[in-house]
Design an enzyme around this catalytic site. Structure first.
Site, PDB file in Angstrom:
ATOM      1  N   CYS A  27     -54.337  11.498 -83.260  1.00  0.00           N
ATOM      2  CA  CYS A  27     -54.819  12.900 -83.242  1.00  0.00           C
ATOM      3  C   CYS A  27     -54.051  14.146 -83.217  1.00  0.00           C
ATOM      4  O   CYS A  27     -53.755  14.071 -82.222  1.00  0.00           O
ATOM      5  CB  CYS A  27     -56.278  12.584 -82.976  1.00  0.00           C
ATOM      6  SG  CYS A  27     -56.769  14.507 -83.592  1.00  0.00           S
ATOM      7  N   CYS A  65     -56.304  17.225 -81.940  1.00  0.00           N
ATOM      8  CA  CYS A  65     -57.214  16.838 -80.922  1.00  0.00           C
ATOM      9  C   CYS A  65     -55.460  17.523 -79.660  1.00  0.00           C
ATOM     10  O   CYS A  65     -56.149  17.968 -78.952  1.00  0.00           O
ATOM     11  CB  CYS A  65     -57.394  15.564 -80.772  1.00  0.00           C
ATOM     12  SG  CYS A  65     -58.069  14.134 -81.638  1.00  0.00           S
ATOM     13  N   ASP A  66     -54.323  16.682 -80.062  1.00  0.00           N
ATOM     14  CA  ASP A  66     -54.002  16.379 -78.765  1.00  0.00           C
ATOM     15  C   ASP A  66     -52.644  17.736 -79.085  1.00  0.00           C
ATOM     16  O   ASP A  66     -51.803  17.972 -77.937  1.00  0.00           O
ATOM     17  CB  ASP A  66     -53.166  15.216 -77.963  1.00  0.00           C
ATOM     18  CG  ASP A  66     -53.938  14.436 -77.901  1.00  0.00           C
ATOM     19  OD1 ASP A  66     -54.893  14.712 -77.515  1.00  0.00           O
ATOM     20  OD2 ASP A  66     -54.279  13.389 -78.965  1.00  0.00           O
TER      21      ASP A  66
END
Ligand code: NDP
Length: 314
Positions: free
Chosen positions: A136, A139-140
């Site tokens: 993701c 997300c990261d």
């Protein structure tokens, strides 16, 4: 807390929330369980530019918040929790949440549990989980500011993730196993025109290396061909974007699935092989997998539920 409902909705993506809007406006007082990833896959995407009604685009997170509010406004009860087992052989159906923490009975169920990211299956993906391996980018990606990363995949997701990461990282390798993309032309063009992205066509990943987290990847170019060539790249982050697996494990003893695990429905309806159980969204759709098509399926499922309950006098 109610432990018997007429309509239970499992999953909180566009399919689940659209089903919830329709079911609550039909006064079915649905309960919706959010599942592992509240808001579903769209919460891990950045800008959504192709959901009708948003000419300027909207973030995935905002879109899902809006859908949730709309469902709650008409009376959907949204609960957090993960469905850990079901008994679809009894009426009403029995559903267990968080390994027995809660139980609920339902006259009808809409399964809209979506799909989850796939991994290559390399032991190094597990070894470096949370230490440089991610599925993701939104997300990261933040952790890789001004660093080097690689994205694996040649579809729209891979292109989207590569473009997003190029906004943060110093360099992005896009590792594509074939000599061409599967992505739409517009996404391919954006990738090819981004100076920070280097596309490695016909490359496969053999493994990752690094002492305290990912420091690089071992690749092979033209695997199995006479001119096969081993290549190492230095990277700090390794992002998977090779497609998704439908979240159907908990239902597999009851619902008929296709060979790749998607729930089979009697199209154009949302009916599964069990009367009273309906499916909507990516969990039953290996073909389109779009937020708006999932929402459309959620609408159909709620209408199917309403008809089913009234036919059965429930
Ligand atoms: P896709 O199934 O479209 O693409 C998966 C990609 O991963 C393919 O290039 C595939 O290669 C590659 N791949 C699969 N397995 C492996 C493997 N073991 N090793 C290396 N590469 C592998 O998945 P997406 O998630 O990209 O897209 C899913 C759907 O969502 C599509 O319909 C897409 O259009 C849509 N989507 C739309 C977006 C938008 O419109 N903005 C954004 C994101 C997704 P190969 O081609 O060789 O099979």
């Amino acid at each position: 807390m109610r432990n018997k409902v007429r309509c239970l909705i499992i999953g909180s993506g566009p399919a689940g929330y659209t089903a919830a809007i329709y079911a609550s406006r039909a006064l079915l007082e649905p309960v919706l369980y959010e599942g592992i990833q509240p808001g579903g896959q769209l919460t891990t995407t950045t800008e959504v530019e192709n959901f009708p009604g948003y000419p300027e685009g909207i973030t995935g997170m905002e879109l899902m918040e809006d859908l949730k509010k709309q469902a709650q406004k008409y009376g959907t009860e949204v609960r957090s929790g993960i469905i850990t087992s079901v008994d679809f052989s009894v009426r009403p159906f029995k559903i267990t949440i968080n390994g027995g923490e809660q139980e609920i009975e339902a006259d009808s169920v809409i399964v809209s549990t979506g799909a989850s990211a796939k991994y290559l299956g390399l032991p190094d993906e597990t070894k470096y989980a949370g230490m440089g391996v991610s599925a993701c980018a939104t997300c990261d990606g933040f952790f890789y500011r001004r660093k080097k990363v690689a994205v694996v995949g040649g579809g729209d997701t891979a292109c989207e993730e590569a473009i997003y990461l190029a906004g943060l990282a110093e360099k992005v390798y896009l590792i594509v196993r074939k000599p061409f993309f599967r992505a739409s032309q517009i996404m391919q063009d954006r990738v090819m025109n981004n100076p920070k992205i280097e596309v490695l066509f016909e490359h496969n990943t053999l493994g990752l290396f690094g002492e305290n987290g990912v420091e690089g990847a071992h690749l092979v170019k033209r695997m199995g061909e006479a001119d096969e060539e081993k290549v190492d790249i230095a990277i700090d982050g390794f992002f998977l974007a090779i497609g998704h697996k439908p979240n159907t494990d908990v239902f597999k003893d009851y619902l008929e699935l296709d060979e790749t695990g998607y729930i089979k429905i009697a199209e154009p309806t949302s009916k599964t092989n069990i009367e009273g159980i309906f499916a909507a969204g990516d969990v039953a759709d290996p073909h389109y997998r779009q937020a708006v098509s999932a929402a459309g399926m959620g609408c159909r499922a709620a209408i199917d539920v309403e008809r089913y309950l009234s036919e059965k006098g429930l």
